[in-house]
Design an enzyme around this catalytic site. Sequence first.
Site, PDB file in Angstrom:
ATOM      1  N   THR A  87       0.837  -1.200   0.000  1.00  0.00           N
ATOM      2  CA  THR A  87       0.000   0.000   0.000  1.00  0.00           C
ATOM      3  C   THR A  87       0.873   1.251   0.000  1.00  0.00           C
ATOM      4  O   THR A  87       2.095   1.169   0.108  1.00  0.00           O
ATOM      5  CB  THR A  87      -0.906   0.027   1.249  1.00  0.00           C
ATOM      6  OG1 THR A  87      -0.086   0.191   2.416  1.00  0.00           O
ATOM      7  CG2 THR A  87      -1.729  -1.254   1.361  1.00  0.00           C
ATOM      8  N   HIS A  89       1.093   3.308   2.328  1.00  0.00           N
ATOM      9  CA  HIS A  89       1.454   3.589   3.720  1.00  0.00           C
ATOM     10  C   HIS A  89       2.950   3.905   3.862  1.00  0.00           C
ATOM     11  O   HIS A  89       3.332   4.852   4.546  1.00  0.00           O
ATOM     12  CB  HIS A  89       1.072   2.384   4.588  1.00  0.00           C
ATOM     13  CG  HIS A  89       1.353   2.536   6.036  1.00  0.00           C
ATOM     14  ND1 HIS A  89       0.581   3.324   6.857  1.00  0.00           N
ATOM     15  CD2 HIS A  89       2.311   1.992   6.821  1.00  0.00           C
ATOM     16  CE1 HIS A  89       1.060   3.265   8.079  1.00  0.00           C
ATOM     17  NE2 HIS A  89       2.113   2.457   8.089  1.00  0.00           N
TER      18      HIS A  89
END
Length: 156
Positions: A87, A89
């Site tokens: 992701t 992130h």
Amino acid sequence: MKVIEANIVAPDSNIAIVTSRFNNFIGKNLLNGAIDTLKRLGQVKEQNITTIWVPGAYELPLITRVLARSSKYHAIIALGVIIRGDTAHFKYIANSVSMSISNTSMYNEIPISFGVLTTKNIEQAMERAGSKAGNKGIEAALTALEMINILQAIKE
């Protein structure tokens, strides 16, 4: 022409090392490398080295800011590991951590060495924590020591 250069010996310096517990099997190698370098090469007394563990890399900026504002330390070393996942992130954490630590260093005029690994995978992180690619904890400690002496030379 005046040239300012500095060595890495700083025996009377107080240094804080903040290390992320997340991926601590890698963080411990970074920390051990930094402490060994401070003591052996920088000749920093063991009682002048403070180590602080935080949950993850995201928590590094807050603690480095509190330490910087305490005026107890000549330098701070931030150590951690951020490994890319599937992701976005990774990108947000890496950017936030690096910018926040940089801003704290500049605002408080204290060297904060950035020994936070940002890698594609665990293997790459392990390489940077003591195998093929050296140990970034050692590099962060050397940077902190040199910056302490550069700032001291400027002030003199």
